[in-house]
Design an enzyme around this catalytic site. Structure first.
Site, short mmCIF file in Angstrom:
data_model
loop_
_atom_site.label_atom_id
_atom_site.label_comp_id
_atom_site.label_asym_id
_atom_site.label_seq_id
_atom_site.Cartn_x
_atom_site.Cartn_y
_atom_site.Cartn_z
N LYS A 26 0.84 -1.20 0.00
CA LYS A 26 0.00 0.00 0.00
C LYS A 26 0.88 1.26 0.00
CE LYS A 26 -3.79 -0.79 2.38
NZ LYS A 26 -4.41 -1.04 3.69
N ARG A 96 -3.47 3.29 8.34
CA ARG A 96 -3.72 2.12 7.50
C ARG A 96 -2.59 1.10 7.62
NH1 ARG A 96 -4.79 4.41 1.57
NH2 ARG A 96 -5.96 2.46 1.45
N GLY A 105 -8.34 -6.95 3.70
CA GLY A 105 -9.21 -6.95 4.87
C GLY A 105 -8.67 -7.71 6.07
N MET A 107 -5.90 -7.04 8.02
CA MET A 107 -5.42 -6.26 9.15
C MET A 107 -6.31 -5.02 9.27
SD MET A 107 -1.42 -6.87 8.77
CE MET A 107 -1.42 -6.29 7.12
N ARG A 370 -2.80 -1.79 -6.59
CA ARG A 370 -2.03 -3.02 -6.37
C ARG A 370 -2.33 -3.96 -7.52
NH1 ARG A 370 -5.71 -4.68 -1.28
NH2 ARG A 370 -7.65 -4.91 -2.41
N HIS A 486 -15.85 -8.75 0.27
CA HIS A 486 -14.86 -9.66 0.87
C HIS A 486 -15.00 -11.08 0.31
CE1 HIS A 486 -13.42 -12.44 4.03
NE2 HIS A 486 -12.42 -11.58 4.08
N SER A 802 12.35 -44.79 -12.89
CA SER A 802 11.27 -43.86 -12.58
C SER A 802 11.21 -43.73 -11.06
CB SER A 802 9.94 -44.38 -13.14
OG SER A 802 8.90 -43.50 -12.77
N GLY A 804 9.62 -43.34 -7.89
CA GLY A 804 8.27 -43.42 -7.33
C GLY A 804 8.28 -42.65 -6.03
N ASN A 806 6.12 -41.26 -4.15
CA ASN A 806 5.19 -41.53 -3.03
C ASN A 806 5.82 -42.53 -2.07
OD1 ASN A 806 3.38 -39.89 -4.29
ND2 ASN A 806 2.03 -41.53 -4.99
N ASP A 807 6.17 -43.71 -2.63
CA ASP A 807 6.77 -44.73 -1.76
C ASP A 807 8.15 -44.30 -1.29
OD1 ASP A 807 4.93 -46.71 -1.26
OD2 ASP A 807 5.24 -47.67 -3.21
N CYS A 869 7.21 -40.44 -11.13
CA CYS A 869 5.76 -40.61 -11.11
C CYS A 869 5.30 -40.47 -9.67
CB CYS A 869 5.35 -41.95 -11.71
SG CYS A 869 6.08 -43.36 -10.88
N TYR A 889 11.73 -36.40 -17.40
CA TYR A 889 10.29 -36.14 -17.45
C TYR A 889 9.66 -36.27 -16.07
CZ TYR A 889 9.43 -41.18 -17.18
OH TYR A 889 9.38 -42.48 -16.76
P1 ADP Z 1 -7.76 -2.52 3.44
O1 ADP Z 1 -6.35 -2.95 3.40
O2 ADP Z 1 -8.62 -3.33 4.31
O3 ADP Z 1 -8.33 -2.29 2.06
P2 ADP Z 1 -7.43 0.31 3.63
O4 ADP Z 1 -6.31 0.87 4.39
O5 ADP Z 1 -7.23 0.27 2.16
O6 ADP Z 1 -7.78 -1.11 4.21
O7 ADP Z 1 -8.69 1.19 4.02
C1 ADP Z 1 -10.03 0.76 4.12
C2 ADP Z 1 -10.92 1.68 3.32
O8 ADP Z 1 -10.80 3.04 3.75
C3 ADP Z 1 -10.59 1.69 1.85
O9 ADP Z 1 -11.77 1.73 1.11
C4 ADP Z 1 -9.81 2.95 1.67
O10 ADP Z 1 -9.93 3.46 0.36
C5 ADP Z 1 -10.45 3.88 2.68
N1 ADP Z 1 -9.49 4.89 3.13
C6 ADP Z 1 -8.29 4.66 3.69
N2 ADP Z 1 -7.63 5.81 3.93
C7 ADP Z 1 -8.45 6.80 3.51
C8 ADP Z 1 -8.32 8.23 3.48
N3 ADP Z 1 -7.22 8.84 3.92
N4 ADP Z 1 -9.36 8.93 2.99
C9 ADP Z 1 -10.46 8.30 2.54
N5 ADP Z 1 -10.64 6.98 2.54
C10 ADP Z 1 -9.64 6.22 3.01
MG MG Z 2 -7.63 -1.19 0.71
MG MG Z 3 5.11 -47.54 -5.30
#
Ligand code: ADP
Ligand code: MG
Ligand code: MG
Length: 921
Positions: A26, A96, A105, A107, A370, A486, A802, A804, A806-807, A869, A889
Site C-alpha cells: 500500500k 492504514r 481486509g 489487518m 495493487r 470480501h 522412474s 516413485g 510416493n513410496d 511418477c 520427465y
Molecule cells: P484494506 O487494506 O482493508 O483495504 P485500507 O487501508 O485500504 O484497508 O482502508 C479501508 C478503506 O478506507 C478503503 O476503502 C480505503 O480506500 C479507505 N481509506 C483509507 N484511507 C483513507 C483516506 N485517507 N481517505 C479516505 N478513505 C480512506
Molecule cells: Mg484497501
Molecule cells: Mg510404489
C-alpha cells in the site's frame, strides 16, 4: 535500521514502487502514484522495520520514531493549511496497515482519526454539515473502540438501533415491529439526524467507559499513538495469522503503517467511493471494470451492506448504453479522469491494477493501487493479451500465471443439458461449479469438511473471521455484497466458486429462506433450505440450484492453448501422465501429455469378471493352477494394453508390473467369500484360512512389488506376454508403439536380472510366434532408499529409472502416508516440515536420494532415462526441483498435465535466469 518514515505528497515521494518490503504494498503504491502525478491525499508511511523493531523491543516504538512522526504530521498540516487536533481547521487522518503481500481486509485500518467533541463541531462548521461531522465521529469511535480498545463492534449494536428508532420517530416511520435488518433498510445511516447521532455518540462513549473503565481518549495525539500500535499489533492477530499460513507469508515480514490525510466520499451526492480493476478480474476481458457508491466512505463498499453501482456499463471510456446509475453517467468528468488514471497505471506497472478511489465534491483521489487478484481464467487471458499488446514479453506471460490457478480451468462446469432446479440468482463472483451441503458458519464448514464432506458456506456476507470456513468449503454463497465484496475477492484468490449478492436469499437462525420469482420477476413463493441440504453453485453465471447438478468437462480457451504453446517452447522437462485405461490415456493426450509415465496394471484386475480369475490364481495351490487362472486374465490384460497403445500412438508408455500385495484382491466380506467359495469349490472355511495366511502386519513393506515375481514368476510372465502381444498387434496395424516394462520396488541387481531374464524369454517367444519384433525398454522404479543408493548396480540392468516419490517418501521418512494424517498437520504447524512432504517433495532428504540415484545410475549408463511418477510430478515446487535435478520427465494425473507443463516452463526460465543473463531477449 534506515529511516523510519517515508513521506508522500504534492507530487513528490521519498519512496517508490520498488520498496514494498519496507513500505508494504500500500505504502509503495501510494508513493509511486504520487510520483506519477496522480492525485493522492498526502501522507507518510512508517516502515516494516519499525514494526519488527516494535515487536523485538516487546511492543515499544523505537526511540526517535515518535518525533519523526510528529514532524511528518507537521508537514501534512502545512500542505493542507489545517491542524491536527485543532477545532478551527481540523486535519483528520486514516491510519492504514499494509504488508508486502496484499492481505485484503486481514489487518486493521482506522478512518477519521483526530476527532473529539470540540473538533467534530469544528468539522461541522468547516464542511457546513453537522450530520456529516457527527457521522464521521461516531464511525471513528466505533472503529477505534473495536480495533484499539478491544470493545467489539456488536456491543454497540443496540445503541445504533436506538439511534435509528429515534430517527425513525422523527421521520414518522413506525419502527416498533421492525427487526434490526429491516430497521437498517428503513433508516439507513444517511437518515440519522444530528440529534440522534449526538445521543448515539454519548452512548458509545458510555459503553467504552463501562467496558474499559476509562473514558474514550479525547486527545488526538493519544488516538494516533494508539492507532499506530494497533496496526502493528494487527500483524499478529488471529485472522492475519490464518491468512499468512494459507498463503505462505512469513511472519518476519511485518506490516507497514501509513498515516494519510482523510478525504471524504460521504459529503453529499457529488461525492462517492469505489473500487476498480483495469481489466475484468473474473474473465480477464480488457475493459475498465468496477463499482462505486455515491455519498459513502471506502469501508462501505468492502462491507457489502449497500449494493454498489457499476462504474460504467461499457468499460471502454467511450460511453454508451447506461441506466443512469453508473459513475460514467452521473459524473462524466470524474469518470474520464479516473479512466485516464487507470490506463496510465496499467501501462506504468505493466500489470492489471486493483484501485481504490474516493471522490470528494467532484474531486478524484486515488487511495490504493495493487496488482489485482484474478481467477485462473482471467490470469491466462490477461497474460496472453498483454503479451500480444506488446506490454510484456511471452516469457513474462508464462511467469505471470500461477500454475496452481489454472486448476480451476481444467475442472468441470455445470452440464447445460442436465435437469436442474433453479433456486436463485446472484452475482457471478468467482467461476466454477460446486455442489455441497449447506452450512451456515465457518466453524461448521471446517468441521464438516474435516469429516470429508463437501460443503457450501452460506452467509449474509463474509468477513475476515470466516476465512478458515471459506477455505474448507467447496463454494461460497452470500446474500449481500458486490463483485468486490470480501467474499468475492477472497473466493477468487482461493479459486473457489462463489455467488455473491444473492438478494433472493436471507439467512438467519440456521436457515436460508429463498424467495422464488417467475420469469417476469414476480414473487411466486418461498423455499426454506436447511443445514445439510444439497445445493449447487455456478460461480461463472451466479446461479444457485437446488440439489446436486451434473457437470461437464472444461472447454479450454484459445488463449489457454496459446499460453501452453509458449510454455512448451521453453520447457526442457517432458510431461507424461499417469493413466491406467484407454479413457484416461485419451484425457491425458488431450491435455498435452507426451506419454504415459505410469500405467498401473492392478487397476485392471478389479472388474467383476477379472477379480474372479485373479482370486483363483491367488488361491491355487500349484504353479499349474496359477497358470490356468492367469491364462483367463491374459486376454483382458492384452486388450487393455491394446487400447492404451492405440491412444498413445508413437508415445512412450511405461507399464508397471503387478505391485500391491495379493491380499488386497481377496474378498472383504462374507457375501463375497460365499460367492468365491461357490465359484472355486473351495470351502468358505479354507478360503478364510487362506486369507488369514496372506494377511500382513505391514503390507506396505510386505510381499509386494517384484517380490511377488521372485516367488511366483508366472504372474509377471503373463503380464509381459500381454504387453508384448498387444505391442506386436498394434505394430502390425501400422501404429507406432513404444512400450516400457517397469519393475516395482526393486532394491538389488539380482531382483532385476531375474525379472529381466524372465521378460526377455517371454519376448523371444512372443516375437517368434508373431513373426515380428518390437522395441521395448526394461527398467525399474526407484522407491526404496537402497535402490537409490545402489542405483549403479540397478542401472546395469535398467534402461530407465522412474522415481516413485510416493513410496520413496514413505520409506525415506519412515512415515506411512495412510497413517500420517493424525500428526502431519501438527508437524507442519510446528514447522518441522514447511509443507506436507507427500504433496511437495522433501527436497533436502528425498531430493538428495533422487540426486544420488541420478548420479550413480548415469555413471554406469550415461543415457539412462530418468522420470518421476507420483503426486509430486504435478506439484509446481517439486517440478522446480526436478528441473534443477536434470530429470527427463515428470508424470502426473491427467488433469494436472497442463499445470505441470506450465510449471516446467517456469522452472526452465528460473534455471536459465540462475545461469545468468541471456545474450538476447
Ligand atoms: P484494506 O487494506 O482493508 O483495504 P485500507 O487501508 O485500504 O484497508 O482502508 C479501508 C478503506 O478506507 C478503503 O476503502 C480505503 O480506500 C479507505 N481509506 C483509507 N484511507 C483513507 C483516506 N485517507 N481517505 C479516505 N478513505 C480512506
Ligand atoms: Mg484497501
Ligand atoms: Mg510404489
Amino acid at each position: 535500521m534506515g529511516r523510519s518514515i517515508y513521506f508522500f505528497g504534492a507530487g513528490q515521494a521519498d519512496g517508490d514502487a520498488q520498496q514494498k518490503d519496507l513500505l508494504g504494498g500500500k505504502g509503495a503504491g501510494l508513493a509511486e502514484m504520487t510520483r506519477l502525478g496522480i492525485p493522492v491525499p498526502p501522507g507518510f508511511t512508517v516502515t516494516t522495520e519499525v514494526c519488527n523493531a516494535y515487536y523485538a523491543a516487546g511492543k515499544v516504538l523505537p526511540a526517535g520514531v515518535e518525533d519523526e512522526i510528529k514532524a511528518a504530521i507537521g508537514r501534512l498540516e502545512s500542505l493542507r493549511g489545517a491542524r491536527f487536533g485543532s477545532a478551527d481547521a481540523p486535519l483528520l487522518v486514516s491510519v492504514r496497515s499494509g504488508a508486502r503481500a496484499s492481505m485484503p481486509g486481514m489487518m486493521d485500518t482506522i478512518l477519521n482519526l483526530g476527532l473529539n467533541d470540540e473538533i467534530a463541531q469544528g468539522l461541522a462548521r468547516r464542511t457546513g454539515s453537522e450530520r456529516f461531522a457527527l457521522d464521521a465521529y461516531r464511525r471513528f469511535i466505533l472503529a477505534y473502540a473495536d480495533i484499539v480498545l478491544g470493545v467489539p463492534r456488536d456491543r454497540f449494536e443496540d445503541a445504533l438501533g436506538r439511534a435509528r428508532r429515534q430517527a425513525a420517530a422523527k421521520l414518522g416511520v413506525d419502527a416498533t415491529r421492525l427487526n434490526s435488518a429491516e430497521l437498517e433498510r428503513k433508516v439507513p445511516d444517511s437518515l440519522l439526524d444530528p440529534e440522534s447521532l449526538a445521543a448515539l455518540i454519548q452512548r458509545q462513549k458510555d459503553i467504552v467507559l463501562g467496558a474499559t473503565g476509562r473514558p474514550f481518549p479525547d486527545d488526538p495525539a493519544a488516538q494516533l499513538w494508539g492507532a499506530i500500535r494497533a496496526v502493528f499489533d494487527s500483524w499478529k492477530n488471529h485472522r492475519a495469522e490464518v491468512y499468512r499460513k494459507i498463503h505462505d507469508i512469513p511472519e518476519a515480514w511485518g506490516t507497514a503503517c501509513t498515516i494519510q490525510v482523510m478525504v471524504f466520499g460521504n459529503l453529499g451526492d457529488d461525492s462517492g467511493t469505489g473500487v476498480a480493476f483495469t481489466r475484468d478480474p473474473s474473465t480477464g476481458e480488457r475493459r475498465f471494470y468496477g463499482e462505486w457508491l455515491p455519498n459513502a466512505q471506502g469501508e462501505d463498499v468492502v462491507a457489502g451492506v449497500r449494493t454498489p453501482h457499476p462504474l460504467s456499463l461499457t468499460g471502454t471510456g467511450a460511453g454508451g448504453a447506461d441506466d443512469g446509475s453508473s459513475l460514467e453517467a452521473r459524473m462524466p468528468a470524474v469518470y474520464a479522469e479516473l479512466f485516464a488514471v487507470q490506463g496510465k497505471l496499467e501501462q506504468h506497472f505493466r500489470e492489471v491494477q486493483d484501485l481504490e478511489f474516493t471522490i470528494q465534491q467532484n474531486e478524484l483521489f486515488l487511495l490504493q493501487c495493487r496488482a489485482a487478484k484474478r481467477t485462473g481464467r482471467a490470469a491466462v487471458r490477461i497474460a496472453v493479451e498483454m503479451a500480444k499488446e506488446g506490454l510484456i514479453s511471452q516469457r513474462e506471460a508464462i511467469l505471470r500465471v500461477d500454475p496452481g490457478s489454472i486448476d480451476q480451468l481444467l475442472h468441470p462446469s455445470i452440464d447445460p443439458s442436465a435437469p436442474k432446479e433453479l433456486l436463485a440468482r446472484g452475482l457471478p463472483a468467482s467461476p466454477g461449479a460446486a455442489t455441497g451441503q449447506v452450512v451456515f458458519s465457518a466453524d461448521e464448514a471446517e468441521r464438516r469438511a474435516g469429516q470429508g464432506r463437501a460443503v457450501i458456506l452460506v452467509r449474509s456476507e463474509t468477513s475476515p473471521e470466516d476465512i478458515h470456513g471459506m477455505k474448507a468449503a467447496r463454494g461460497i454463497l452470500t446474500a449481500r455484497g458486490g463483485m468486490t465484496s470480501h467474499a468475492a475477492v477472497v473466493a477468487r484468490g482461493m479459486g473457489k466458486s462463489c455467488v455473491a449478492g444473492c438478494s433472493a436469499i436471507s439467512v438467519s437462525q440456521g436457515r436460508m429462506a429463498v424467495t422464488t420469482y417467475d420469469d417476469h420477476g414476480r414473487t411466486t413463493g418461498a423455499i426454506t433450505v436447511k443445514d445439510g441440504d444439497l445445493i449447487t453453485l455456478d460461480g461463472g453465471t451466479g446461479t444457485v440450484y437446488l440439489g446436486a447438478v451434473p457437470t461437464v468437462p472444461a472447454a479450454l480457451s484459445d488463449e489457454f492453448g496459446e499460453l501452453m504453446a509458449w510454455a512448451d517452447a521453453v520447457r526442457r522437462l517432458r510431461v507424461r501422465s499417469n493413466a491406467d485405461t484407454p479413457h484416461d490415456a485419451r484425457t491425458a493426450r488431450n491435455f498435452g501429455a507426451e506419454g504415459i509415465g505410469l500405467c498401473r496394471t492392478e487397476h485392471m484386475f478389479f472388474d467383476e469378471e477379472r477379480i474372479q480369475a485373479m482370486r483363483e490364481m491367488i488361491l491355487a495351490d500349484s504353479e499349474l493352477g496359477r497358470r490356468r487362472a492367469l491364462a483367463k486374465l491374459l486376454p483382458f490384460q492384452r486388450s487393455d494394453f491394446l487400447g492404451v497403445f492405440r491412444e498413445m500412438a508413437g508415445l512412450p508408455v511405461t507399464i508397471r508390473l503387478l505391485d500391491p500385495p495379493l491380499h488386497e484382491f481377496l474378498p472383504q466380506d462374507e457375501a463375497q467369500l460365499a460367492q468365491l467359495s461357490r465359484a472355486t469349490g473351495v470351502s468358505a472355511e479354507d478360503l478364510r484360512h487362506k486369507s488369514e495366511e496372506l494377511a500382513e502386519y505391514n503390507p506396505m513393506l510386505g510381499h509386494r512389488g517384484c517380490r511377488l515375481a521372485i516367488t511366483s514368476p508366472e504372474i509377471y510372465e503373463m503380464q509381459a506376454r500381454a504387453i508384448l502381444e498387444a505391442a506386436c498387434e498394434v505394430a502390425a496395424a501400422g501404429i507406432e508403439v513404444e512400450p516400457e516394462i517397469m519393475i516395482p520396488l526393486s532394491m538389488t541387481r539380482r531382483e532385476l536380472s531375474l525379472t529381466r531374464a524372465l521378460v526377455e524369454e517371454v519376448a523371444e517367444k512372443v516375437f517368434a510366434e508373431k513373426g515380428r519384433r518390437v522395441d521395448f525398454r526394461f527398467g525399474t522404479m526407484i522407491e526404496l532408499p537402497r535402490a537409490a543408493l545402489r542405483a549403479g548396480e540397478l542401472a546395469e540392468e535398467s534402461e530407465f529409472f522412474s522415481f516413485g516419490t510416493n513410496d520413496l517418501t514413505q520409506t525415506t521418512l519412515g512415515i506411512s502416508r495412510d497413517d500420517a494424517g493424525r500428526f502431519l498437520g501438527a508437524y507442519v504447524e510446528a514447522g518441522v516440515f514447511a509443507k506436507d512432504p507427500f504433496q511437495s517433495l522433501d527436497v533436502a532428504g528425498v531430493g538428495e536420494l533422487v540426486e544420488i540415484g541420478r548420479d550413480r545410475g548415469r555413471a554406469v549408463r550415461p543415457g539412462l532415462k530418468l522420470g518421476v511418477c507420483g503426486e509430486h510430478g504435478g506439484d509446481p515446487s517439486s517440478i522446480a526441483f526436478f528441473e534443477r535435478a536434470g530429470l527427463d520427465y515428470v508424470s502426473c494425473s491427467p488433469f494436472r498435465v497442463p499445470i505441470a507443463r506450465l510449471a516446467a516452463a517456469q522452472a526452465a526460465l528460473a534455471a536459465e535466469a540462475a545461469r545468468g543473463p541471456r545474450a538476447t531477449d
